[in-house]
Design a protein around this motif. Structure first.
Motif, mmCIF file in Angstrom:
data_model
loop_
_atom_site.group_PDB
_atom_site.id
_atom_site.type_symbol
_atom_site.label_atom_id
_atom_site.label_comp_id
_atom_site.label_asym_id
_atom_site.label_seq_id
_atom_site.Cartn_x
_atom_site.Cartn_y
_atom_site.Cartn_z
ATOM 1 N N ARG A 1 0.827 -1.207 0.000
ATOM 2 C CA ARG A 1 0.000 0.000 0.000
ATOM 3 C C ARG A 1 0.863 1.259 0.000
ATOM 4 N N ARG A 2 2.014 1.178 0.674
ATOM 5 C CA ARG A 2 2.968 2.284 0.661
ATOM 6 C C ARG A 2 4.360 1.699 0.451
ATOM 7 N N SER A 3 5.014 2.146 -0.605
ATOM 8 C CA SER A 3 6.366 1.671 -0.893
ATOM 9 C C SER A 3 7.048 2.636 -1.843
ATOM 10 N N SER A 4 8.349 2.498 -1.924
ATOM 11 C CA SER A 4 9.129 3.266 -2.890
ATOM 12 C C SER A 4 10.455 2.556 -3.079
ATOM 13 N N VAL A 5 11.197 2.997 -4.076
ATOM 14 C CA VAL A 5 12.479 2.363 -4.352
ATOM 15 C C VAL A 5 13.452 3.386 -4.925
ATOM 16 N N GLU A 6 14.700 3.215 -4.592
ATOM 17 C CA GLU A 6 15.787 3.930 -5.249
ATOM 18 C C GLU A 6 16.660 2.887 -5.945
ATOM 19 N N ILE A 7 16.988 3.157 -7.195
ATOM 20 C CA ILE A 7 17.794 2.229 -7.990
ATOM 21 C C ILE A 7 19.121 2.904 -8.312
ATOM 22 N N TYR A 8 20.204 2.165 -8.089
ATOM 23 C CA TYR A 8 21.550 2.694 -8.310
ATOM 24 C C TYR A 8 22.302 1.791 -9.284
ATOM 25 N N TYR A 9 23.161 2.443 -10.104
ATOM 26 C CA TYR A 9 24.173 1.732 -10.876
ATOM 27 C C TYR A 9 25.531 2.022 -10.237
ATOM 28 N N ARG A 10 26.355 1.031 -10.171
ATOM 29 C CA ARG A 10 27.727 1.238 -9.697
ATOM 30 C C ARG A 10 28.669 0.723 -10.788
ATOM 31 N N TYR A 11 29.392 1.656 -11.398
ATOM 32 C CA TYR A 11 30.358 1.294 -12.434
ATOM 33 C C TYR A 11 31.400 2.410 -12.522
ATOM 34 N N LYS A 12 32.542 2.078 -13.010
ATOM 35 C CA LYS A 12 33.655 3.021 -13.100
ATOM 36 C C LYS A 12 33.900 3.701 -11.745
ATOM 37 N N SER A 13 33.758 2.903 -10.667
ATOM 38 C CA SER A 13 34.044 3.351 -9.290
ATOM 39 C C SER A 13 33.043 4.366 -8.765
ATOM 40 N N ASN A 14 31.922 4.562 -9.450
ATOM 41 C CA ASN A 14 30.915 5.523 -8.996
ATOM 42 C C ASN A 14 29.593 4.820 -8.720
ATOM 43 N N LEU A 15 28.906 5.296 -7.667
ATOM 44 C CA LEU A 15 27.563 4.825 -7.363
ATOM 45 C C LEU A 15 26.604 5.932 -7.754
ATOM 46 N N GLN A 16 25.753 5.664 -8.707
ATOM 47 C CA GLN A 16 24.902 6.697 -9.291
ATOM 48 C C GLN A 16 23.432 6.350 -9.101
ATOM 49 N N LEU A 17 22.666 7.281 -8.489
ATOM 50 C CA LEU A 17 21.229 7.111 -8.374
ATOM 51 C C LEU A 17 20.593 7.386 -9.739
ATOM 52 N N VAL A 18 19.853 6.406 -10.258
ATOM 53 C CA VAL A 18 19.280 6.565 -11.588
ATOM 54 C C VAL A 18 17.753 6.593 -11.572
ATOM 55 N N LYS A 19 17.142 6.221 -10.453
ATOM 56 C CA LYS A 19 15.680 6.206 -10.421
ATOM 57 C C LYS A 19 15.213 6.250 -8.973
ATOM 58 N N ARG A 20 14.235 7.081 -8.720
ATOM 59 C CA ARG A 20 13.541 7.089 -7.423
ATOM 60 C C ARG A 20 12.052 7.132 -7.736
ATOM 61 N N GLU A 21 11.311 6.162 -7.221
ATOM 62 C CA GLU A 21 9.898 6.117 -7.561
ATOM 63 C C GLU A 21 9.070 5.613 -6.390
ATOM 64 N N THR A 22 7.932 6.260 -6.177
ATOM 65 C CA THR A 22 6.950 5.826 -5.172
ATOM 66 C C THR A 22 5.947 4.903 -5.841
#
Length: 637
Positions: A549-570
């Protein structure tokens, strides 16, 4: 004029549709794609699907660290006790809820973890200082020292007044210096001899009773009805008790206290206990953990925890290594010792009754050198397996290995590199709950799923490994299960209850730890997409989430030594029965939701994905992941 640029690069896919537990033992580039090299506060649900753990709420505060939580249950009453610091409290439950504190009933506890067991309608507690019993006494519930209510054994029956004759009935009770002798009285004899050899009677009041002509026992009082010579051990009645009114039945009983080398502290200072008997019975209590007799254990009389006969003891192995705990395996009692690298570490004890004497002996039927236990508080059964914690990890005693003379198998290979580096493993504490083994140490909890087993090629001497999960921010000093719910007591004196997903509503947030959000995340292994000679380009990433009923997610890619947030969605679902006005959603579809990032990643060699939820009040889980990619130019370094 046309141009031919050759065929388009083939789009390939990596799909993960099955998820298991964490793997802290393998390289992130070499492990199975279903496991995580780094995940926290993700656990499997009853179907094995990874979900965010629920949170906990404080239900009571006792002011000092929690050393034990116990329940006494009979057909008539249900009582709850909490051992906090040096105090013991009654904890009341009214209308389905526990009180926020307790009523003090005893204030001289040892400030250390205690253990307890129920026998009949009483609860017995060992804290390493005093052996206590809680129950109903004289119409009111309370706690007493067992030494104050210890069974007084009838040691010798049917003696003559001069001390001759008679037969031995019971051994002395190490919990008390008192014992009873019975006599066949004579018409004129007034002197009754108790002492044998150099035994002396101490200053405790001597008690006696005499069988009258009506067959009733009549109490006699020292000084008023008889005198005592404590040096010679002779009791002199002022009036001869006379002969017994029943032929062959002793008519005089004298109860006295003897000066003895035995001390109740043999039992008082014990800290571990188990109920065990012959042929699967649990009619005796075995205790150990006395730091002054660390390789000794003792066992009670039949169905009588207030009686520990002086002959009921055994020492197991060298006194340089302590007994740490017990396990039951088939009809045997396994006694675990700490590892001292030279002594046997597991002794198997079997009970047998002598047909001619009727006495039961508990003898060592086998022993092995191997893995020793490191914690007294991690002996738990998961499914059919007794588990314990060793310095090398969690081990199981296995019945199939008995005939092959191999008893202990590792069950925690996937988490051993992290678990075995934890400080103070001797303070770790475990419980079994809903077919999971929860092992808490240093605010971390390692969880084995009894439903998920996997053969691991790197552990050929173990038939299987459990899948494990790693939880944080749980200061569990003691565990307690009641009414299908899991509680824990912490270092600060609070008792906390884990909430259920079914309790999570806008009004009652089940996904927080006393108000704080639970950070739950899952890292995938590091992927080369099965080629290390060419660059890769990621075309997209898709995630199938569990419906909440209530949720969300953050999706990250980690490559070339960097952690990058690519998506945040409720990903909320609208429900008329559970409306949160601060985050209205008009989505009513309760199907699993697929999230697409559409974020690209170019010219990388290795990549890793991470999904995270760190919001209070939100459930979180996932079913499947998929990445699409193309293989690009050659990597030249």
């Amino acid at each position: 004029m046309g141009y031919n640029f050759g065929p388009s690069p083939t789009v390939k896919y990596l799909n993960i549709a099955k998820f298991r537990g964490v793997d802290f033992a393998s390289s992130p580039t070499q492990m199975d794609k279903s496991r995580s090299p780094d995940a926290q506060n993700i656990i499997s649900d009853l179907a094995g699907k990874p979900v965010k753990r629920t949170g906990y709420e404080t239900v009571a505060d006792f002011g000092s660290r929690i050393n034990g939580i116990y329940r006494l249950a009979t057909e008539d009453v249900e009582k709850f006790l909490v051992h906090a610091g040096t105090k013991l409290y009654e904890w009341v439950r009214t209308n389905g809820a526990f009180a926020s504190s307790g009523s003090l009933i005893y204030s001289d506890m040892n400030n250390a973890r205690s253990t307890a067991f129920q026998n009949d309608k009483k609860l017995y507690i060992l804290d390493g200082k005093t052996y206590l019993v809680y129950g109903e006494f004289d119409g009111a519930f309370g706690v007493k020292k067992v030494t104050d209510v210890a069974t007084v054994p009838l040691c010798i029956a049917g003696q003559n007044p001069d001390g001759s004759g008679g037969r031995v009935i019971d051994d002395i009770n190490v919990l008390t210096t008192k014992r009873t002798y019975s006599f066949h009285g004579t018409e004129t004899g007034t002197a009754y001899r108790l002492a044998v050899d150099d035994m002396k009677i101490d200053s405790t009041e001597v008690k006696a009773r005499v069988l009258n002509a009506s067959g009733d026992w009549v109490e006699k009082k020292e000084t008023t009805d008889f005198t005592v010579n404590r040096t010679t051990g002779v009791i002199t009645f002022k009036t001869a008790p006379g002969k017994s009114p029943a032929t062959g039945v002793p008519n005089v009983e004298i109860t006295f206290s003897a000066a003895t080398d035995y001390t109740a502290d043999l039992i008082n200072k014990c800290t571990i206990a188990i109920q065990y008997g012959v042929n699967g019975a649990t009619d005796r209590v075995f205790v150990s953990g006395n730091g002054e007799a660390k390789n000794f254990h003792y066992w009670s009389g039949v169905n009588d925890p207030c009686y520990f006969p002086g002959e009921n003891y055994a020492y197991l192995g060298q006194d340089s290594s302590a007994i740490m705990g017990y396990s039951l395996i088939n009809d045997m009692l396994a006694v675990h010792k700490e590892d001292n690298e030279q002594d046997q570490t597991i002794f198997l004890v079997t009970g047998a009754t002598n047909a001619s004497t009727g006495k039961t002996q508990f003898a060592i039927s086998g022993s092995i050198a191997g893995v020793g236990a490191i914690s007294k508080y991690c002996f738990q059964r998961l499914d059919t397996e007794p588990l314990f914690l060793a310095r090398q990890g969690v081990y199981a005693l296995t019945t199939q290995y008995l005939t092959a003379e191999r008893y202990a198998q590792g069950r925690s290979w996937y988490v051993d590199p992290r678990l075995t580096r934890e400080a103070d493993l001797s303070e770790a504490v475990a419980t079994e709950y809903n077919n999971y083994y929860y092992l808490a140490v240093n605010n971390h909890v390692y969880v084995a799923d009894g439903k998920q087993k996997n053969y691991e090629k790197n552990t050929p001497q173990s038939t299987f490994q459990y899948e494990w999960y790693y939880l944080t921010n749980i200061d569990a000093r003691v565990w307690w299960e009641y009414n299908g719910r899991l509680y824990f007591g912490d270092q600060d004196g609070k008792v906390k209850l884990f909430m259920l997903d079914s309790e999570n509503t806008a009004a009652h947030n089940a996904y927080n730890d006393d108000g704080a959000p639970i950070r739950a995340y899952w890292y995938t292994p590091i992927f080369s997409f099965e080629t290390i000679s060419r660059y890769k380009t990621l075309k997209g990433f898709w995630l199938m989430l569990s419906p909440y009923r209530r949720s969300s997610v953050e999706i990250y890619y980690r490559y070339k030594s960097n952690l990058q947030l690519v998506k945040r969605e409720t990903t909320d679902i609208f429900d008329f029965n559970d409306i949160d006005l601060s985050r209205l959603s008009f989505t009513t579809d309760d199907f699993p939701m697929i999230i697409a990032t559409n974020a690209k990643a170019k010219k990388f060699m290795l990549i890793q994905f991470c999904i995270e939820n760190n919001v209070a009040g939100e459930g979180f889980g996932f079913y499947e992941m998929e990445a699409s990619f193309i293989v690009a130019g050659k990597y030249k370094g």
